[in-house]
Design a protein around this motif. Structure first.
Motif, PDB file in Angstrom:
ATOM      1  N   ARG A 816       0.829  -1.205   0.000  1.00 16.23           N
ATOM      2  CA  ARG A 816       0.000   0.000   0.000  1.00 16.23           C
ATOM      3  C   ARG A 816       0.865   1.257   0.000  1.00 16.23           C
ATOM      4  N   ASP A 817       1.978   1.184   0.717  1.00 17.34           N
ATOM      5  CA  ASP A 817       2.818   2.371   0.815  1.00 17.34           C
ATOM      6  C   ASP A 817       3.760   2.533  -0.368  1.00 17.34           C
ATOM      7  N   TYR A 818       3.857   1.483  -1.142  1.00 27.07           N
ATOM      8  CA  TYR A 818       4.851   1.452  -2.209  1.00 27.07           C
ATOM      9  C   TYR A 818       4.585   2.554  -3.221  1.00 27.07           C
ATOM     10  N   LEU A 819       5.556   3.356  -3.492  1.00 23.90           N
ATOM     11  CA  LEU A 819       5.433   4.448  -4.451  1.00 23.90           C
ATOM     12  C   LEU A 819       4.213   5.302  -4.180  1.00 23.90           C
ATOM     13  N   LEU A 820       4.066   5.672  -2.942  1.00 22.32           N
ATOM     14  CA  LEU A 820       2.834   6.389  -2.549  1.00 22.32           C
ATOM     15  C   LEU A 820       2.726   7.721  -3.272  1.00 22.32           C
ATOM     16  N   VAL A 821       3.821   8.461  -3.291  1.00 22.26           N
ATOM     17  CA  VAL A 821       3.762   9.792  -3.903  1.00 22.26           C
ATOM     18  C   VAL A 821       3.454   9.691  -5.414  1.00 22.26           C
ATOM     19  N   PRO A 822       4.205   8.842  -6.116  1.00 29.60           N
ATOM     20  CA  PRO A 822       3.855   8.750  -7.550  1.00 29.60           C
ATOM     21  C   PRO A 822       2.409   8.334  -7.784  1.00 29.60           C
ATOM     22  N   SER A 823       1.893   7.445  -6.923  1.00 34.04           N
ATOM     23  CA  SER A 823       0.527   7.002  -7.210  1.00 34.04           C
ATOM     24  C   SER A 823      -0.483   8.108  -6.953  1.00 34.04           C
ATOM     25  N   ILE A 856      -5.341   5.999 -27.571  1.00 29.62           N
ATOM     26  CA  ILE A 856      -4.387   5.296 -26.706  1.00 29.62           C
ATOM     27  C   ILE A 856      -4.048   6.146 -25.497  1.00 29.62           C
ATOM     28  N   THR A 857      -3.966   7.468 -25.709  1.00 30.92           N
ATOM     29  CA  THR A 857      -3.709   8.345 -24.564  1.00 30.92           C
ATOM     30  C   THR A 857      -4.813   8.213 -23.526  1.00 30.92           C
ATOM     31  N   MET A 858      -6.040   8.173 -24.004  1.00 26.46           N
ATOM     32  CA  MET A 858      -7.183   7.998 -23.101  1.00 26.46           C
ATOM     33  C   MET A 858      -7.041   6.677 -22.345  1.00 26.46           C
ATOM     34  N   ALA A 859      -6.630   5.642 -23.052  1.00 25.52           N
ATOM     35  CA  ALA A 859      -6.456   4.347 -22.404  1.00 25.52           C
ATOM     36  C   ALA A 859      -5.372   4.429 -21.337  1.00 25.52           C
ATOM     37  N   ILE A 860      -4.332   5.230 -21.619  1.00 22.15           N
ATOM     38  CA  ILE A 860      -3.256   5.372 -20.625  1.00 22.15           C
ATOM     39  C   ILE A 860      -3.785   6.030 -19.354  1.00 22.15           C
ATOM     40  N   ALA A 861      -4.716   6.963 -19.542  1.00 22.29           N
ATOM     41  CA  ALA A 861      -5.301   7.602 -18.370  1.00 22.29           C
ATOM     42  C   ALA A 861      -5.951   6.567 -17.461  1.00 22.29           C
ATOM     43  N   PHE A 862      -6.687   5.665 -18.028  1.00 20.21           N
ATOM     44  CA  PHE A 862      -7.315   4.599 -17.236  1.00 20.21           C
ATOM     45  C   PHE A 862      -6.252   3.687 -16.630  1.00 20.21           C
ATOM     46  N   LEU A 863      -5.264   3.395 -17.471  1.00 18.66           N
ATOM     47  CA  LEU A 863      -4.217   2.473 -17.072  1.00 18.66           C
ATOM     48  C   LEU A 863      -3.484   2.971 -15.835  1.00 18.66           C
ATOM     49  N   LEU A 864      -3.221   4.292 -15.810  1.00 13.92           N
ATOM     50  CA  LEU A 864      -2.470   4.847 -14.685  1.00 13.92           C
ATOM     51  C   LEU A 864      -3.248   4.682 -13.388  1.00 13.92           C
ATOM     52  N   GLN A 865      -4.568   4.752 -13.472  1.00 14.15           N
ATOM     53  CA  GLN A 865      -5.358   4.551 -12.250  1.00 14.15           C
ATOM     54  C   GLN A 865      -5.189   3.125 -11.738  1.00 14.15           C
ATOM     55  N   TYR A 866      -5.147   2.181 -12.676  1.00 17.65           N
ATOM     56  CA  TYR A 866      -4.910   0.792 -12.266  1.00 17.65           C
ATOM     57  C   TYR A 866      -3.528   0.647 -11.656  1.00 17.65           C
ATOM     58  N   LEU A 867      -2.545   1.303 -12.282  1.00 16.33           N
ATOM     59  CA  LEU A 867      -1.169   1.178 -11.792  1.00 16.33           C
ATOM     60  C   LEU A 867      -1.021   1.824 -10.426  1.00 16.33           C
ATOM     61  N   GLY A 868      -1.622   3.000 -10.300  1.00 12.57           N
ATOM     62  CA  GLY A 868      -1.436   3.751  -9.064  1.00 12.57           C
ATOM     63  C   GLY A 868      -2.180   3.142  -7.897  1.00 12.57           C
ATOM     64  N   GLY A 869      -3.403   2.755  -8.101  1.00 10.26           N
ATOM     65  CA  GLY A 869      -4.227   2.331  -6.979  1.00 10.26           C
ATOM     66  C   GLY A 869      -4.417   0.839  -6.881  1.00 10.26           C
ATOM     67  N   GLY A 870      -4.061   0.125  -7.910  1.00 12.32           N
ATOM     68  CA  GLY A 870      -4.339  -1.309  -7.900  1.00 12.32           C
ATOM     69  C   GLY A 870      -5.668  -1.587  -8.561  1.00 12.32           C
ATOM     70  N   THR A 871      -5.811  -2.829  -9.041  1.00 12.35           N
ATOM     71  CA  THR A 871      -6.987  -3.186  -9.806  1.00 12.35           C
ATOM     72  C   THR A 871      -8.272  -2.997  -9.000  1.00 12.35           C
ATOM     73  N   ARG A 872      -8.277  -3.478  -7.745  1.00 13.00           N
ATOM     74  CA  ARG A 872      -9.523  -3.423  -6.956  1.00 13.00           C
ATOM     75  C   ARG A 872      -9.900  -1.980  -6.654  1.00 13.00           C
ATOM     76  N   TRP A 873      -8.883  -1.200  -6.298  1.00 10.59           N
ATOM     77  CA  TRP A 873      -9.140   0.202  -5.967  1.00 10.59           C
ATOM     78  C   TRP A 873      -9.728   0.922  -7.179  1.00 10.59           C
ATOM     79  N   ALA A 874      -9.115   0.696  -8.346  1.00 13.20           N
ATOM     80  CA  ALA A 874      -9.572   1.393  -9.548  1.00 13.20           C
ATOM     81  C   ALA A 874     -10.995   0.973  -9.900  1.00 13.20           C
ATOM     82  N   GLU A 875     -11.274  -0.310  -9.752  1.00 11.55           N
ATOM     83  CA  GLU A 875     -12.587  -0.763 -10.213  1.00 11.55           C
ATOM     84  C   GLU A 875     -13.692  -0.442  -9.229  1.00 11.55           C
TER      85      GLU A 875
END
Lengths: 969, 112
Positions: A816-823, A856-875
């Motif tokens: 959870r704390d991993y890369l907190l600032v970037p996320s 693709i840029t739009m897709a990256i926007a979604f993707l970053l939410q998955y990366l930053g917060g995790g799959t469950r958090w994003a969904e």
């Protein structure tokens, strides 16, 4: 009769076939028979009504354009000959339907039978009525296909399957040869139109391609008409239901071959090659067929060989090339169809009533079925050529022609004797048919011991045909005379010979030959009678030389042994040798033509090399080579280096004035990297070096691959350099540059090409993209990871262990704390990136950007939410529904395309104008923008679907699959 | 300019060919990506290399000075489709690894 109705006449049987096929559910047994009977009758009447339009050499033509570019028109053409043949096809077709109504038992799928039969009738009419050679070839194939289906009607029977397959293989191959032949013929004559071809006889016969054309067409005709050496499929086709044998394999389909020979007779006949090729095949079939027929045990086998023999007679007549012989050939086509169809039907009745067709079991049936017996005897007499029956007349004409000298040669001089021997044989097998089946003691060994007369209407077709034999035989000039002359005129044209259809010509040589044949045949039968009553099936000596066996052995050799050998020696299932071949051949395919063309790569001075650009590329090359080195043991490093190469590519695009490509490459680089990172989790761990470098073979293999890689790389370098040093010629680029703004309404030419000029291509591309995304999604739904990949990863275990060891931490805290600032930054970036994506999309028509990059840029926007917060958090917070994005995108794109129809323009025509918006002002809009919106939406959906589907695999729970061991099961 | 780019294309091609001939699926996917860079650059290069050329039509600009848009349009879609096929290949290789238990391209380790 109106010409248009010809088309209707042809369509009618096919329509009836479909209607009958739709009755497959009905319990009513007679309904399909009634329906097809009515259709057949209507076709018959319609054909008959055309008679006045085809007399005296008149022709009815109806032409519909089909593919005029290749000379293929749907031309229907009916002349006297075609009319006579169409009558044969329809009348006998109708009678066969009536007969089959009683023959086919209730357990069999009745509608299927009649549907095939009608479709066959339509195909046969198509062959007869085609006025275009290619069209004829198409219908010819159709008759082969329906013949296959009808022979295999009882597909639970192995003989039926084998017979059907053999018939299709032989006639299908013949049909292919015919197609090539008629293409050659059309090429020589200058048109595929039958009228043109018929009038181009002299040109065709003098052409150097005449012989190959002739051989190919003859192979087509001879396979269809079951002539030597292709005859062996016909006896095996007797596994078909008897109505099929009566219709296809005696009266009509096998006649298609001789029909074609007669049809093309004016064009092809009269040469030395024609005489020898056809004459040899015809005479061999004539004699061997009759000889083999004597020794058959099966009633239908006897009739089948007799058919081969009679068709041989027709072929022989046609080979002679004299007009009078052609008349006899046409006459015999009709006569043979009449008596042979009735004989097949009689054989079917006998089979139906007694349960067997074995002539060694059948005997003395006259007492049980006198009526049928009488009919069969008359038909048999016609087959043997007894006077006062139709078979006699055409046989006499054949004998008369045999005596005449046409092309002086051994074959021609021997023909009278051969003809007499043939006549004797045909008398022998006809007597055998009558004598064994109907006379003698009552049968003792038959499955059904109480045979009796068939139903009234089952006998009707036989009666009808036998009556025709009698009438034609007794008063030929009053019955068949005018029709025959109409047919003959249309084949021979002005070249009409004098002929007389009288029964009695006085004591002539042909009559004498007939008498000799009658007496000889009778004597031969009485000599063979004992032997025939107990002999094995098939003629002596020849029975060991079975055409069928040879055919099967050839098929097995070609399609099994050779194929296996090729597969074992030239094929491999391993990917690496295949790719090696691909790479090697690609190199050769490029190198050999260049070498042959005298390619000379001149290296210019190393001037004009921009040091910065060169430095960037040093990085790119090092990245590429290092990625190649590290991809085995250091996957993440290789991925980063791959990204390095991608970035260099991206910079190159930007440097060389292609901003659109640079943007797209950049965003695609991001999603590709994420994609491969997601995949890494499921790959096996590779620890240490596997001991392979020591093996000499492995070393050699690596050396060879290295050499291949070096020459491919070097070749590509040289090629690229040579191409780029060429001055760019005047290309279609100028067209796009000149018209992008005036016609496409956009200043970004690349984008205008994509969404406007080549919009249809782009539509195909986004469809592919959607399909790939759905495939990825579907494949991953049933994803089964390898057992050791299931569960938490090593990294997660370490993190959890660390969490457990610290008293103030709960398991999962580290993650959870991993890369907190970037996320957190990533979450903040969400609206920014979306805005940027929309901006890219909107400016696309005039400035670098567009649907692909924006999506693709739009897709990256979604993707970053998955990366930053995790799959469950994003969904928990976002419902993206990528499938709907894909569907919506495709719908918008198609709707834009279809929309232009409503304004009377072709699909995907775009329209541009300026739109006045409050606050923003005048903005250019084109309907292409709407299309680009579809692209945008689909790209978003597809990219997100692919990435999310892979990402989801990590949070699924898997059961560890237990491999079933072989000994357990 | 041309010399550098063509050398780069060659190196990328060579690395890609080397990798697609390797036995591990991951090597092949990296190799295919490198090859697709090389091929895209090659197609792009066919249109002629232009530095500092305008990419966008402007009023009064000569069309001959512009970069060739046709290879660009081809390459642009190729980049996107390339991503899709990479994804498809990745999923297939993951599924094959799950089913066969190995990441060898033939689905089984070679005996030699």
């Amino acid at each position: 009769m109106p010409e248009r109705l010809l088309f209707f006449l042809l369509v009618l049987p096919f329509a009836g076939s479909i209607a009958t096929a739709l009755l497959w559910r009905t319990a009513a047994r007679s309904l399909p028979a009634w329906l097809s009977g009515l259709v057949a009758l209507a076709t018959t009447i319609l054909t008959a009504l055309y008679y006045p339009s085809v007399t005296a050499g008149k022709v009815v033509r109806h032409e519909v354009q089909w593919v005029p570019e290749i000379g293929l028109n749907f031309t229907l053409r009916m002349d006297g000959f075609a009319w006579l043949f169409a009558m044969l096809v329809t009348v006998i077709g109708f009678l066969v339907v009536v007969y089959a109504r009683y023959y086919i038992s209730a357990e069999d799928p009745i509608p299927r039978f009649f549907a095939f039969l009608l479709a066959f009738m339509g195909s046969m009419l198509g062959v007869v009525l085609s006025g275009n050679l290619i069209l004829l070839s198409i219908f010819w194939e159709l008759t082969s296909i329906f013949s296959f289906l009808l022979i295999g009607y009882w597909y639970h029977n192995a003989n039926a399957r084998d017979g059907a397959r053999m018939a299709l293989t032989i006639t299908g191959t013949g049909g292919f040869c015919l197609l090539v032949g008629v293409i050659l013929l059309g090429h020589i004559a200058g048109s595929y139109d039958l009228d043109v071809v018929l009038s181009a006889g002299d040109v065709v016969r003098a052409h150097p391609l005449y012989l190959p054309t002739l051989i190919l067409i003859l192979i087509g005709a001879l396979t269809k008409s079951a002539q030597f050496p292709f005859h062996f499929w016909l006896p095996n086709a007797m596994a078909a239901p008897t109505p099929v044998s009566a219709y296809l394999h005696s009266a009509t389909m096998v006649k298609a071959g001789v029909f074609l020979l007669a049809r093309l007779w004016p064009t092809l006949s009269g040469t030395f090659e024609w005489f020898w090729l056809l004459g040899l095949a015809g005479i061999t079939s004539l004699v061997l067929g009759a000889y083999f027929a004597i020794f058959q045990r099966d009633l239908k086998g006897l009739l089948a060989y007799s058919t081969i023999s009679h068709l041989g007679l027709i072929v022989t007549l046609l080979s002679l090339g004299s007009p009078l012989a052609a008349v006899a050939a046409i006459f015999h086509m009709v006569n043979h169809a009449t008596f042979k169809a009735s004989l097949f039907m009689a054989a079917g009745i006998i089979d139906h009533e007694t349960g067997t067709r074995d002539m060694q079991k059948l005997s003395g049936l006259y007492r049980f079925m006198p009526h049928t017996a009488t009919l069969a005897m008359v038909a048999c007499a016609a087959m043997a050529g007894v006077p006062l029956l139709n078979g006699f007349l055409s046989k006499e004409m054949f004998f008369a022609e045999a005596v005449e000298t046409h092309a002086d040669s051994i074959l021609d001089r021997a023909l009278p004797y051969i003809a007499t021997i043939y006549g004797a044989f045909s008398v022998t097998y006809s007597i055998r048919f009558i004598h064994t089946v109907f006379f003698g003691p009552p049968p003792s060994d038959i499955p059904n011991p109480h045979p009796h007369e068939p139903p009234r209407w089952m006998r009707f077709p036989v009666e009808f045909l036998v009556l025709a034999c009698l009438i034609v035989g007794i008063v030929p000039s009053m019955s068949i005379g005018p029709f025959l002359s109409t047919a003959v005129v249309s084949v021979l044209g002005t070249d009409m010979p004098q002929y007389s259809l009288a029964v009695w010509h006085g004591v002539t040589l042909p009559l004498l030959m007939s008498v000799v044949a009658m007496v000889g045949g009778t004597i031969l039968y009485s000599a063979l009678q004992k032997y025939l009553s107990h002999c094995e099936d098939g003629p002596p000596i020849f029975r060991h030389l079975r055409g069928q066996r040879i055919f099967e052995r050839i098929l097995v050799t070609v399609s099994w042994k050779w194929a296996r050998w090729v597969e074992a020696n030239l094929g491999t299932r391993r990917l690496q040798p295949q790719l090696r071949l691909v790479a090697g051949f690609s190199f050769l395919a490029a190198a050999v033509p260049l070498y042959l063309a005298g390619f000379d790569a001149k290296l210019p001075p190393l001037a004009q090399v921009d040091p910065a650009f060169a430095m960037i590329w040093v990085i790119g090359m090092v990245s590429a080579v290092s990625a190649a080195l590290l991809a085995k043991y250091h996957r993440v490093a290789a991925l980063v280096l791959l990204g390095g190469s991608g970035v260099v590519t991206c910079i190159t695009f930007a440097w060389l004035s292609a901003p659109d490509l640079a943007i797209t490459q950049l965003v695609v680089e991001i999603v590709t990297t994420v994609l491969l990172l997601l995949g890494l989790r499921w790959l096996p761990k590779r620890i240490g070096k596997i001991d392979e470098s020591t093996a000499l073979a492995a070393r050699l293999r690596r050396l060879r691959d290295f050499a291949l890689a070096v020459i491919c790389g070097a070749g590509m370098s040289i090629l690229a350099y040579a191409v780029m040093m060429q001055p760019v010629p005047d290309t279609i680029a100028n067209y796009f540059l000149d018209n992008a703004y005036t016609q496409g309404g956009g200043k970004n030419v690349v984008n205008v090409i994509l969404v406007d000029f080549r919009g249809f291509d782009t539509m195909g591309e986004i469809t592919v993209l959607g399909i790939v995304a759905l495939t990825v999604f579907a494949l991953l739904r049933r994803f089964r990871p390898a057992p050791e990949s299931i569960g938490t990863t090593e990294q997660q275990e370490l993190q959890d262990a660390f969490d457990k060891a610290q008293p103030d931490r709960k398991p999962g805290d580290t993650v959870r704390d991993y890369l907190l600032v970037p996320s957190v930054v990533m979450q903040w970036m969400f609206p920014v990136i979306i805005t940027f994506a929309i901006y890219l999309f909107l400016r696309g028509h005039d400035l670098p950007g567009g649907g692909f990059a924006g999506g693709i840029t739009m897709a990256i926007a979604f993707l970053l939410q998955y990366l930053g917060g995790g799959t469950r958090w994003a969904e928990d917070r976002l419902r993206i529904l990528p499938l709907r994005w894909i569907a919506l995108g495709l719908l918008i794109a198609v709707a834009t395309g279809v929309g232009s129809w409503f304004f009377g323009y072709p699909f995907l025509t775009s329209h541009s104008q300026y739109l006045e918006l409050p606050l923003i002002g005048k903005i250019p809009t084109a309907s292409a923008l709407l299309f680009d919106l579809g692209v945008f939406s689909l790209v978003v959906g597809a990219t997100v679907l692919i990435l999310i589907a892979i990402a989801h695999q990590s949070i699924r729970t898997y059961r560890i699959r237990t491999e079933p061991k072989p000994e357990d099961t | 300019m041309e010399l550098v780019l063509s050398l780069g294309i060659g190196i990328m091609t060579g690395s890609g060919v080397w990798l697609i001939l390797r036995p591990r699926t991951y090597q092949v996917i990296v190799g295919l990506s490198l090859l697709s860079y090389a091929v895209n650059l090659f197609i792009f290069g066919v249109g002629g290399l232009k530095v500092n050329a305008p990419a966008i039509l402007a009023d009064g600009s000569k069309t001959a000075a512009l970069a060739d848009p046709v290879p660009q349009a081809l390459v642009l879609t190729a980049i996107v489709i390339g991503f899709a096929t990479t994804a498809l290949f990745l999923v297939v290789l993951l599924a094959a690894r799950g089913l066969t238990g190995t990441d060898h391209v033939d689905g089984r380790e070679q005996s030699q």
